[in-house]
Every structure is written in structure tokens, then in C-alpha cells.
Motif scaffolding. Structure first.
Motif, PDB file in Angstrom:
ATOM      1  N   SER A   1       7.981   4.378   6.149  1.00  0.00           N
ATOM      2  CA  SER A   1       6.845   5.250   5.852  1.00  0.00           C
ATOM      3  C   SER A   1       6.546   5.275   4.354  1.00  0.00           C
ATOM      4  N   GLY A   2       7.578   5.395   3.519  1.00  0.00           N
ATOM      5  CA  GLY A   2       7.360   5.405   2.085  1.00  0.00           C
ATOM      6  C   GLY A   2       6.800   4.095   1.565  1.00  0.00           C
ATOM      7  N   LEU A   3       7.333   2.980   2.059  1.00  0.00           N
ATOM      8  CA  LEU A   3       6.852   1.672   1.608  1.00  0.00           C
ATOM      9  C   LEU A   3       5.447   1.376   2.128  1.00  0.00           C
ATOM     10  N   LEU A   4       5.147   1.814   3.360  1.00  0.00           N
ATOM     11  CA  LEU A   4       3.797   1.607   3.892  1.00  0.00           C
ATOM     12  C   LEU A   4       2.785   2.410   3.071  1.00  0.00           C
ATOM     13  N   LEU A   5       3.123   3.646   2.751  1.00  0.00           N
ATOM     14  CA  LEU A   5       2.228   4.457   1.927  1.00  0.00           C
ATOM     15  C   LEU A   5       2.020   3.808   0.564  1.00  0.00           C
ATOM     16  N   SER A   6       3.092   3.355  -0.048  1.00  0.00           N
ATOM     17  CA  SER A   6       3.003   2.703  -1.354  1.00  0.00           C
ATOM     18  C   SER A   6       2.098   1.481  -1.307  1.00  0.00           C
ATOM     19  N   GLN A   7       2.243   0.666  -0.276  1.00  0.00           N
ATOM     20  CA  GLN A   7       1.441  -0.551  -0.157  1.00  0.00           C
ATOM     21  C   GLN A   7      -0.038  -0.220   0.033  1.00  0.00           C
ATOM     22  N   LEU A   8      -0.349   0.758   0.869  1.00  0.00           N
ATOM     23  CA  LEU A   8      -1.743   1.129   1.104  1.00  0.00           C
ATOM     24  C   LEU A   8      -2.365   1.711  -0.164  1.00  0.00           C
ATOM     25  N   LEU A   9      -1.610   2.514  -0.897  1.00  0.00           N
ATOM     26  CA  LEU A   9      -2.136   3.073  -2.141  1.00  0.00           C
ATOM     27  C   LEU A   9      -2.350   1.981  -3.183  1.00  0.00           C
ATOM     28  N   HIS A  10      -1.422   1.037  -3.243  1.00  0.00           N
ATOM     29  CA  HIS A  10      -1.575  -0.082  -4.181  1.00  0.00           C
ATOM     30  C   HIS A  10      -2.866  -0.847  -3.913  1.00  0.00           C
ATOM     31  N   LEU A  11      -3.144  -1.125  -2.630  1.00  0.00           N
ATOM     32  CA  LEU A  11      -4.356  -1.876  -2.287  1.00  0.00           C
ATOM     33  C   LEU A  11      -5.620  -1.107  -2.644  1.00  0.00           C
ATOM     34  N   ALA A  12      -5.500   0.217  -2.755  1.00  0.00           N
ATOM     35  CA  ALA A  12      -6.644   1.050  -3.149  1.00  0.00           C
ATOM     36  C   ALA A  12      -6.682   1.293  -4.655  1.00  0.00           C
ATOM     37  N   GLY A  13      -5.767   0.667  -5.399  1.00  0.00           N
ATOM     38  CA  GLY A  13      -5.765   0.801  -6.853  1.00  0.00           C
ATOM     39  C   GLY A  13      -5.139   2.079  -7.358  1.00  0.00           C
TER      40      GLY A  13
ATOM     41  N   LEU B   1       4.925   7.874  14.894  1.00  0.00           N
ATOM     42  CA  LEU B   1       4.443   9.135  14.330  1.00  0.00           C
ATOM     43  C   LEU B   1       4.426   9.085  12.806  1.00  0.00           C
ATOM     44  N   ALA B   2       5.445   8.455  12.227  1.00  0.00           N
ATOM     45  CA  ALA B   2       5.453   8.284  10.775  1.00  0.00           C
ATOM     46  C   ALA B   2       4.216   7.513  10.325  1.00  0.00           C
ATOM     47  N   ALA B   3       3.832   6.507  11.099  1.00  0.00           N
ATOM     48  CA  ALA B   3       2.657   5.706  10.744  1.00  0.00           C
ATOM     49  C   ALA B   3       1.382   6.543  10.787  1.00  0.00           C
ATOM     50  N   SER B   4       1.262   7.419  11.790  1.00  0.00           N
ATOM     51  CA  SER B   4       0.050   8.243  11.847  1.00  0.00           C
ATOM     52  C   SER B   4       0.031   9.237  10.689  1.00  0.00           C
ATOM     53  N   ASP B   5       1.196   9.779  10.310  1.00  0.00           N
ATOM     54  CA  ASP B   5       1.252  10.624   9.111  1.00  0.00           C
ATOM     55  C   ASP B   5       0.724   9.863   7.894  1.00  0.00           C
ATOM     56  N   ILE B   6       1.197   8.637   7.743  1.00  0.00           N
ATOM     57  CA  ILE B   6       0.791   7.838   6.581  1.00  0.00           C
ATOM     58  C   ILE B   6      -0.690   7.505   6.638  1.00  0.00           C
ATOM     59  N   HIS B   7      -1.228   7.327   7.837  1.00  0.00           N
ATOM     60  CA  HIS B   7      -2.675   7.116   7.963  1.00  0.00           C
ATOM     61  C   HIS B   7      -3.433   8.299   7.377  1.00  0.00           C
ATOM     62  N   TYR B   8      -3.099   9.520   7.831  1.00  0.00           N
ATOM     63  CA  TYR B   8      -3.804  10.705   7.337  1.00  0.00           C
ATOM     64  C   TYR B   8      -3.548  10.932   5.850  1.00  0.00           C
ATOM     65  N   LEU B   9      -2.307  10.711   5.425  1.00  0.00           N
ATOM     66  CA  LEU B   9      -1.941  10.967   4.033  1.00  0.00           C
ATOM     67  C   LEU B   9      -2.594   9.963   3.089  1.00  0.00           C
ATOM     68  N   SER B  10      -2.517   8.687   3.431  1.00  0.00           N
ATOM     69  CA  SER B  10      -3.111   7.669   2.559  1.00  0.00           C
ATOM     70  C   SER B  10      -4.627   7.825   2.500  1.00  0.00           C
ATOM     71  N   THR B  11      -5.245   8.134   3.642  1.00  0.00           N
ATOM     72  CA  THR B  11      -6.690   8.337   3.664  1.00  0.00           C
ATOM     73  C   THR B  11      -7.080   9.497   2.747  1.00  0.00           C
ATOM     74  N   GLY B  12      -6.306  10.592   2.812  1.00  0.00           N
ATOM     75  CA  GLY B  12      -6.601  11.745   1.965  1.00  0.00           C
ATOM     76  C   GLY B  12      -6.433  11.451   0.483  1.00  0.00           C
ATOM     77  N   LEU B  13      -5.365  10.729   0.140  1.00  0.00           N
ATOM     78  CA  LEU B  13      -5.128  10.402  -1.267  1.00  0.00           C
ATOM     79  C   LEU B  13      -6.174   9.428  -1.797  1.00  0.00           C
TER      80      LEU B  13
END
Length: 389
Positions: free
Chosen positions: A13-25, A300-312
Motif C-alpha cells: 500500500s505504501g509503495l503503490l501510493l508512492s508510485q501513483l503520487l510520483h506519476l502525478a509529480g 481493501l488496501a488498494a481501494s484505500d490508496i485509490h481514494y487517498l491518492s485521488t484526494g492528494l
């Protein structure tokens, strides 16, 4: 050090969030208490919902998953004399992907290494601070030296035993928990799977699951008493028990071999509310645990990261806090549906010592209803392949 988002925990979950945020700059730093090798040594779930598959693709790390993962269009359930194949694809139009959590983590680690991402392993005494202010920070110790990271947000992806949830003031958080009086004894072995799809079985002697990680790597589980020591179970005893609980057809074709990993996992349902505390958000096992019966933990961790990354991403791209403000409510709405499904599957498929003959009759009635009702099968299949984000 200054960053936009400090992520505590370098699991999937932490690494997926990091990767998605990186791709968004968006700049972020990941802190992990353990070594990278230790993180990769943890054997976890391997059934991915379509939503998680899509997120892995969105993160740009799905190539090996699509090459080596196994698409499953269904699975088999057996309770008493009733044996039923759940046609996931036919009932919902969706499948699931069998691909181990360790492999998801490895793919994310490789992507982080390729871009020289800021991931700090073996960070000791990690402490989230001032998250109830506009200037949160995280301190940690590395090689005997104390460091501080100033940030805009802290994301707690550090698991059930992590520091983030424990840092929340007691009166600001509510815990909901159910502990089941049984555990899962799991073994991993380099043998051919007994079936090309998963088999969930409720036998008079207890639950059993035939799963896999690949065409040559099998993962099996049996229900055992919660206080049963793993040392009390030889490989031979586990194989014998699996043959009994999975039935004659499976026993006739089951390959056996030495275990390469053997452990007992307790079963727990656990949720905390809310998942946001000022500028710190919890995600994954830090905020909720499900029994493994419904294959929902990692998803479930992935869906959390979906909502969290989208919000950030919305916060930094559009200067809007709407997504962050809605994170806890949206994530919890989906979490509780998955908790219900995992609880139901657990109650259907296990023998519990304190429920007796009545519960056995209810389990058989539930299974008979599933076998006779397309609507009931569709409901099960819809939850198993994953509710929409």
C-alpha cells in the motif's frame, strides 16, 4: 528534509501510493522499519480484484503480473455434500488475478529502484508528530542519527502493529473488533496445484483451502485451534488433513512435497473510525483487518490508496481539499461492505467450537440456497471480484 507527503510503511500500500503520487509529480518519502529483504520475505494474499489489477496498471508496474499471473474465472465451494462452482465471469463479467502480494511488492520495489525513489529502509523509532496542525513532521533514527522530515501530509501505511494508529489520541478514534477462535495453518510448497481454480471447503474436521501462486507453486490452508503450535504439525500431517477435508477427488490428484514456508495466522475482523486525523491518514492494515476467507485484505488496501491518492492529487493539482476531506467516509463505506462479506464467508466455511449443531445446519442451508439461487450466487460473485471503487 522537506517533502510533500511522508509515507510510513513500504509494504504494497505504501509503495503503490508512492508510485501513483510520483506519476502525478508529487514529492514523497517512504519510511520503513524493516529491511527490503524482510518486506519481501512476508508471504501474504494472492487473489487480486479487477480494481487492484487496474491500479497496478495505472502505476505502470503491471507487465510481469499480466505475464505470470493466473486469471481465474471461478472457484469451487464445498459445504457438507454440496459442491458448487462459482462462475465469477459468467455472473459478473469479471475475473480475479492470482498473483502473490510478494510479487506485487517486488514489482513496486523495482519501479522505485529504477527511479531512485526516496525509500528509507531500517528507519528506527519512526514518530509522526504535529499532524493535528498545518505543519506535520516525522522523526526517525537511521544509523544512530536522528532525522526529521517536514511535510504537508502523513500517510500511515504501516500495518496493524504500526506506529501511526498508536499515535492518535485515544479519544479521537473508535475501534471495532471481532476475534475468531480459530487460525489458518498455511503451507507453501513447490508442487502442482490440485485444481486450476481455488477450492474452499467446510468439512466436519474444519475449513480447508487449496490455492496457488503459480502452476508449480501451491498454497494450502487448514483450520486449526488458535493455540495450536505450528511445530505440532508435520508436513505429512498437513497433507493428510488436506486430503480428508478437500475430498476424494482432490485427494486422488494431490501432489505432496516438503513445505518451504509454514505458519499459523489468527483470524480477526477489525476497523477503526475515522481514518483521517488532521493531516495524517491511515490506509490498509493500519486501519482495518479482515479474515483472509474472502481474499479482501490486500484489495481493501488498494481501494484505500485509490481514494487517498485521488484526494492528494486533487489537492495539489486543483488546490481543492474535497477529496482529502471525503477520504475517510468513502474508504470506510467500502471497507464495511468487505468486512461484512469476509465475516459471512468465514462463518459459512469454518467449524466453530461454540456454535454447535445449529450453526452446522445454518451453514448447510446457506449453501443449499446458494446452489439453488442465481441471485445469491451473483451477490457472492459480485463481492468476491470486488465492489467498484
Amino acid at each position: 528534509m522537506r517533502t510533500q507527503v511522508a509515507i510510513i510503511g513500504a509494504g504494497p500500500s505504501g509503495l503503490l501510493l508512492s508510485q501513483l503520487l510520483h506519476l502525478a509529480g508529487i514529492d514523497c518519502v517512504v519510511l520503513e522499519q524493516r529491511s527490503g529483504d524482510y518486506v519481501l520475505s512476508r508471504i501474504r494474499a494472492g487473489v487480486l480484484e479487477q480494481g487492484m489489477v487496474d491500479m497496478i496498471d495505472r502505476a505502470g508496474v503491471g507487465a510481469r503480473m499480466h505475464k505470470e499471473g493466473l486469471l481465474h474465472d471461478g472457484f469451487t465451494m464445498a459445504v457438507g455434500d454440496t459442491r458448487l462452482r462459482m462462475d465469477l465471469k459468467g455472473l459478473t463479467g469479471s475475473s480475479v488475478m492470482v498473483y502473490g502480494q510478494t510479487e506485487v511488492t517486488r514489482d513496486l520495489m523495482d519501479a522505485h529502484a529504477a527511479r531512485d525513489a526516496k525509500v528509507i529502509y531500517e528507519a528506527e523509532a519512526v514518530t509522526p508528530l504535529d499532524f493535528d496542525t498545518d505543519h506535520p513532521r516525522v522523526t526517525y533514527v537511521k544509523d544512530g542519527v536522528t532525522h526529521e522530515i517536514a511535510c504537508d501530509f502523513i500517510c500511515g501505511c504501516d500495518g496493524f502493529h504500526g506506529v501511526c494508529r498508536k499515535s492518535v489520541p485515544e479519544g479521537a478514534i473508535t475501534e471495532f473488533e471481532k476475534v475468531y477462535p480459530v487460525g489458518w495453518l498455511g503451507i507453501l510448497s513447490h508442487v502442482r496445484p490440485v485444481s486450476h481454480e481455488l477450492i474452499y471447503a467446510n468439512h466436519d474436521r474444519g475449513f480447508a483451502l487449496a490455492s496457488m501462486r503459480s502452476h508449480t507453486l501451491s498454497r494450502y490452508y487448514i483450520q486449526v485451534p488458535l493455540d495450536s503450535p505450528v511445530e505440532a504439525w508435520s508436513d505429512e500431517a498437513i497433507w493428510d488433513e488436506l486430503k480428508i477435508r478437500l475430498g476424494e477427488e482432490a485427494a486422488a490428484s494431490m501432489e505432496t512435497g516438503p513445505s518451504i514456508e509454514k505458519s499459523i495466522a489468527p483470524l480477526r475482523s477489525f476497523v477503526v473510525e475515522p481514518l483521517r486525523f488532521g493531516r495524517m491518514m491511515l490506509a490498509g492494515d493500519a486501519g482495518h483487518i479482515v479474515p483472509p476467507t474472502g481474499a479482501k485484505g490486500l484489495n481493501l488496501a488498494a481501494s484505500d490508496i485509490h481514494y487517498l491518492s485521488t484526494g492528494l492529487i486533487e489537492y495539489y493539482a486543483d488546490k481543492s481539499a474535497a477529496g482529502i476531506d471525503a477520504y475517510s467516509q468513502k474508504a470506510l463505506a467500502r471497507i464495511w461492505k468487505a468486512e461484512r462479506f469476509s465475516w459471512w464467508m468465514t462463518m459459512l466455511l469454518h467449524k466453530f467450537p461454540d456454535l454447535g449443531a445449529f450453526n452446522a445446519k445454518m451453514q448447510q442451508a446457506d449453501m443449499d440456497y446458494l446452489a439453488s439461487s442465481t441471485a445469491a450466487q451473483t451477490s457472492l460473485a459480485e463481492n468476491y471480484v470486488g465492489l467498484p471503487f
